[in-house]
Design a protein around this motif. Structure first.
Motif, PDB file in Angstrom:
ATOM      1  N   UNK A 161       9.361   5.000  -0.341  1.00 17.26           N
ATOM      2  CA  UNK A 161       9.247   4.049   0.779  1.00 17.26           C
ATOM      3  C   UNK A 161      10.570   3.943   1.533  1.00 17.26           C
ATOM      4  N   UNK A 162      11.692   3.954   0.783  1.00 21.89           N
ATOM      5  CA  UNK A 162      12.999   3.940   1.446  1.00 21.89           C
ATOM      6  C   UNK A 162      13.174   5.178   2.330  1.00 21.89           C
ATOM      7  N   UNK A 179       9.047  -5.854   6.572  1.00 20.11           N
ATOM      8  CA  UNK A 179       7.924  -5.834   5.639  1.00 20.11           C
ATOM      9  C   UNK A 179       8.022  -4.634   4.695  1.00 20.11           C
ATOM     10  N   UNK A 180       8.275  -3.486   5.257  1.00 18.37           N
ATOM     11  CA  UNK A 180       8.315  -2.281   4.427  1.00 18.37           C
ATOM     12  C   UNK A 180       9.548  -2.258   3.549  1.00 18.37           C
ATOM     13  N   UNK A 187       0.857  -1.192   0.000  1.00 19.13           N
ATOM     14  CA  UNK A 187       0.000   0.000   0.000  1.00 19.13           C
ATOM     15  C   UNK A 187       0.887   1.233   0.000  1.00 19.13           C
ATOM     16  N   UNK A 188       0.308   2.368  -0.366  1.00 18.22           N
ATOM     17  CA  UNK A 188       1.045   3.641  -0.354  1.00 18.22           C
ATOM     18  C   UNK A 188       0.130   4.725   0.188  1.00 18.22           C
ATOM     19  N   UNK A 189       0.735   5.797   0.693  1.00 19.94           N
ATOM     20  CA  UNK A 189      -0.060   6.833   1.315  1.00 19.94           C
ATOM     21  C   UNK A 189       0.644   8.175   1.179  1.00 19.94           C
ATOM     22  N   UNK A 190      -0.092   9.260   1.518  1.00 20.35           N
ATOM     23  CA  UNK A 190       0.490  10.596   1.528  1.00 20.35           C
ATOM     24  C   UNK A 190       0.019  11.447   0.369  1.00 20.35           C
ATOM     25  N   UNK A 191       0.135  12.797   0.510  1.00 23.89           N
ATOM     26  CA  UNK A 191      -0.177  13.753  -0.542  1.00 23.89           C
ATOM     27  C   UNK A 191       1.112  14.329  -1.112  1.00 23.89           C
ATOM     28  N   UNK A 248      -0.501  -6.726  -5.062  1.00 21.02           N
ATOM     29  CA  UNK A 248       0.794  -7.394  -4.967  1.00 21.02           C
ATOM     30  C   UNK A 248       1.103  -7.722  -3.511  1.00 21.02           C
ATOM     31  N   UNK A 249       1.828  -8.825  -3.324  1.00 21.58           N
ATOM     32  CA  UNK A 249       2.193  -9.252  -1.972  1.00 21.58           C
ATOM     33  C   UNK A 249       3.687  -9.509  -1.897  1.00 21.58           C
ATOM     34  N   UNK A 250       4.206  -9.595  -0.691  1.00 23.38           N
ATOM     35  CA  UNK A 250       5.606  -9.912  -0.459  1.00 23.38           C
ATOM     36  C   UNK A 250       5.700 -10.707   0.836  1.00 23.38           C
ATOM     37  N   UNK A 251       6.840 -11.391   1.018  1.00 24.23           N
ATOM     38  CA  UNK A 251       7.042 -12.305   2.152  1.00 24.23           C
ATOM     39  C   UNK A 251       8.091 -11.707   3.073  1.00 24.23           C
ATOM     40  N   UNK A 252       7.823 -11.775   4.375  1.00 22.09           N
ATOM     41  CA  UNK A 252       8.744 -11.269   5.394  1.00 22.09           C
ATOM     42  C   UNK A 252       9.072 -12.414   6.355  1.00 22.09           C
TER      43      UNK A 252
END
Length: 709
Positions: free
Chosen positions: A376-377, A356-357, A79-83, A298-302
């Motif tokens: 994200x980084x 996760x992130x 997911x992503x967020x912010x303006x 989309x998914x990812x594994x942690x």
């Protein structure tokens, strides 16, 4: 999805060292026992085998911990967020007025700094404008970098003086903001509103088309105004004058209110000369607006980290091995104590949210969504004080940021080469930071050389483009001189042709049949003069044809590289070319009329029309000069070159560009010397170079602007 994995599987080969270690420990134990036997010592003093076994087991755990095992995998969605917020700062010379403390420009900068302090998940960018607009900072979560670039904003940081808000809005909508973020993007304009090229309806239309929010901050005294302090050539403080009169600048309150009323989602705050908190103003503006996007499919594994627990267990075993008495139950006690230590340590060290992130950003990078990955980084980097990260992991984070910046530079190299150069500098800074944090991490060091060559190539291309622009300016000046000479010759020929060889047509109609007009006799030299006048007009027309060919050649040369085979925007010579065709047609008609003495009067009218058309061309070229220079020097969009493509023969390039910058490092790579220069050194040098180039270009363009404030 495997239940257990290793992040550094190659390091498990170190387990082979356990064999010689066991042989050495056994040999040392046997020799000690032999010595004790020869001395006749008691059997209880002989060395037990259990301490050595504990040591070997502890070393085994340490090697496995270095390989970074992971367990208990969990799947998460992206997911992503912010303006997105773009600060549009007016840096025209009218912003130097000191009616606001300490000046309008500094008051605007302080407002932006206050707003950045309020931002958390917003991406911020910076665009400055006067007679033209420049992107100082693309959208980023690195608010410290925005503050750094804000310090570079000054009146000579753009190519042309004056004030044109439309150029800044077009720069934002064309180069910074994306259509997939519509409804989540805002512009904050800080200006005194003294726009020399007011086009509020066009600005409002662009805002509606891109669904942009708008906050206009009006700075300055709207009633009495203020003078503009500048420095003369001797460095003395004087006040700006125009046509021999002192310039007084005021807040254009009426124009800014009109802009806010035309836009759909706009707010106007006439700050005047008082203090203000831009962060609070923006927070109240977006209080009911969306601040996050939708979750992706989309998914990812942690995996949970097990290394910390293994290290703790190994240390406990080594401790017990030194004090242990050879009793059967000692190993069970040691194992129980170690298990208690491991339980608490693993719970504390495991940070699934961070992993996760990081994995989310990695996946975005591999999908080619470099801007989202870099964002994200950056969010992860801002939260580093609250995470249990090691220096090597932070170095990997910095390295991945550099890879994202290089990929963004490649994507922007065609339309925004200077933005690409800025991103390449940011990538270089990220690689340097990664190398300093983890000297054993070789991949950033291997990227430094290629990045430095890339930056040098960009700078060389910019210099070549500037040379082409200067050549284009010279050709434009030659064109203007030829047009003026053509106008002069046409006017001279018109003056040489006798006026009115016969009465005007209207006067002839008024003559009655009983009172006919006197007949004007044809001069004896009419035939010779007609031929002479027609030949001169024909030569002038041929020169007009040559000028038209020069204009067409120049028009083709103005096309940005890569647009030859597709539709390009209309150039500034499109309208002059149309007028030039009319000039040639008028001159051809005048040539035909000059061949007969009776039509000299009509020929003079055609010559006068040609003179007027040439003057219109000159006026167009004079009015478009500043716009053309802006597009050729900074925009175009503007200077174009291609990023270096990674080749198969360059393993560091190909591996890095695939986004494989995870928590591991490649042991096969050879170490390189640690750089002896810092990120601050590079940024400081580039800052000085950038300011010098901007000042030189702005001073050269100053003469082309009538109102340079």
């Amino acid at each position: 999805m495997t239940p257990i994995t290793f992040h550094n599987p190659a390091l498990t080969l170190l387990l082979l060292l356990l064999v010689p270690l066991a042989v050495l420990l056994r040999r040392a134990r046997c020799r000690r026992n032999v010595v004790l036997s020869e001395m006749g010592a008691d059997e209880s003093l002989r060395r037990s085998v259990w301490p050595d076994r504990l040591r070997i087991f502890a070393v085994t755990l340490l090697i496995v911990a270095v390989a970074r095992p992971g367990y208990s995998p969990q799947r998460h969605s992206i997911s992503k967020r912010g303006r997105d917020v773009v600060f549009v700062l007016d840096v025209s010379r009218s912003m130097l007025a000191e009616d606001a403390y300490p000046s309008r420009l500094e008051a605007a900068k302080n407002g932006i700094r206050d707003a950045l302090d309020h931002f958390q998940t917003e991406r911020a960018g910076l665009v400055i404008y006067a007679g033209s607009a420049n992107i100082l900072c693309p959208l980023t979560y690195d608010h410290d970098f925005v503050r750094f670039m804000l310090d570079q904003a000054m009146p000579r940081a753009v190519d042309f003086g004056g004030t044109t808000l439309l150029s800044a809005v077009e720069k934002c909508t064309g180069s910074m903001l994306s259509d997939d973020r519509k409804g989540m993007q805002d512009l904050i304009v800080l200006t005194d509103g003294e726009d020399h090229d007011t086009n509020n309806r066009r600005v409002a239309q662009l805002l509606r088309d891109h669904e942009l929010g708008l906050i206009v901050i009006g700075i300055g005294d709207a009633s009495s105004g203020s003078r503009i302090p500048i420095e003369d050539e001797q460095g003395k403080r004087v006040y700006l004058e125009h046509d021999g009169r002192m310039v007084t600048t005021r807040l254009n309150d009426e124009g800014l209110r009109e802009l806010a009323s035309l836009a759909v989602d706009a707010a106007y705050r006439p700050i005047g000369t008082a203090g203000y908190d831009l962060g609070t103003i923006y927070t109240s503006y977006v209080i009911n607006k969306p601040v996050s996007g939708t979750s992706g499919s989309d998914t990812y594994i942690v995996y949970h980290e097990a290394a910390f627990g293994l290290i703790a267990l190994a240390l406990v075993l080594l401790l017990l091995a030194e004090r242990m008495i050879a009793k059967p139950h000692s190993l069970a006690i040691a194992t129980l104590i170690a298990y208690c230590a491991v339980s608490g340590t693993v719970a504390k060290a495991a940070d699934p949210q961070t992993a996760q992130r990081f994995a989310e950003a990695m996946q975005l990078h591999q999908q080619g969504r470099h801007t989202d990955a870099f964002a994200e980084y950056e969010l992860l980097e801002k939260e580093l004080p609250f995470r249990n990260w090691t220096l090597s992991e932070i170095a990997v984070l910095k390295f991945n940021q550099g890879l994202c910046r290089l990929a963004e530079a490649e994507a922007n190299a065609t339309l925004e080469p200077r933005t690409a150069l800025s991103m390449a500098h940011q990538a270089q800074a990220a690689f340097l930071a990664a190398r300093r944090m983890s000297p054993s991490f070789r991949r950033p060091a291997m990227r430094l050389d290629s990045t430095a060559r890339l930056i040098a190539d960009y700078q060389a291309r910019i210099q070549e483009e500037e040379a082409r622009n200067r050549q284009f300016q010279d050709q434009m000046q030659q064109l203007v001189e030829r047009l003026r000479e053509l106008q002069r010759k046409q006017s001279e020929l018109q003056n040489d042709v006798p006026s009115r060889p016969n009465p005007p047509a209207r006067r002839r109609r008024d003559q009655s049949a009983s009172n006919p007009a006197p007949t004007v006799r044809e001069p004896e030299t009419a035939g010779v003069d007609s031929k002479r006048f027609a030949d001169r007009q024909r030569a002038i027309r041929q020169e007009g044809v040559e000028i038209e060919k020069q204009m067409q050649t120049l028009d083709q040369a103005m096309l940005p590289p890569g647009t030859e085979n597709r539709e390009a925007p209309t150039s500034i010579l499109a309208e002059p070319l149309r007028f030039m065709k009319e000039v040639i047609a008028t001159q051809e008609l005048a040539t035909t009329m000059l061949a007969q003495w009776g039509s000299w009067h009509d020929a003079r009218n055609q010559q006068q029309l040609a003179v007027q058309k040439i003057q219109e061309i000159l006026d167009l070229l004079a009015s478009d000069d500043s716009e053309e220079s802006d597009e050729s020097e900074w925009d175009e969009e503007e200077e174009d070159w291609d990023m270096m493509e990674p080749s198969d023969s360059d393993p560091s390039m190909s591996e890095s560009m695939q986004g494989q910058g995870d928590f591991s490092s490649d042991a096969a790579m050879q170490p390189l010397p640690v750089p002896n220069y810092s990120v601050d050194d590079i940024l400081q040098q580039e800052r000085g170079n950038l300011q010098f180039r901007q000042q030189q270009r702005a001073q050269g363009n100053q003469k082309s602007v009538e109102k340079d404030w």
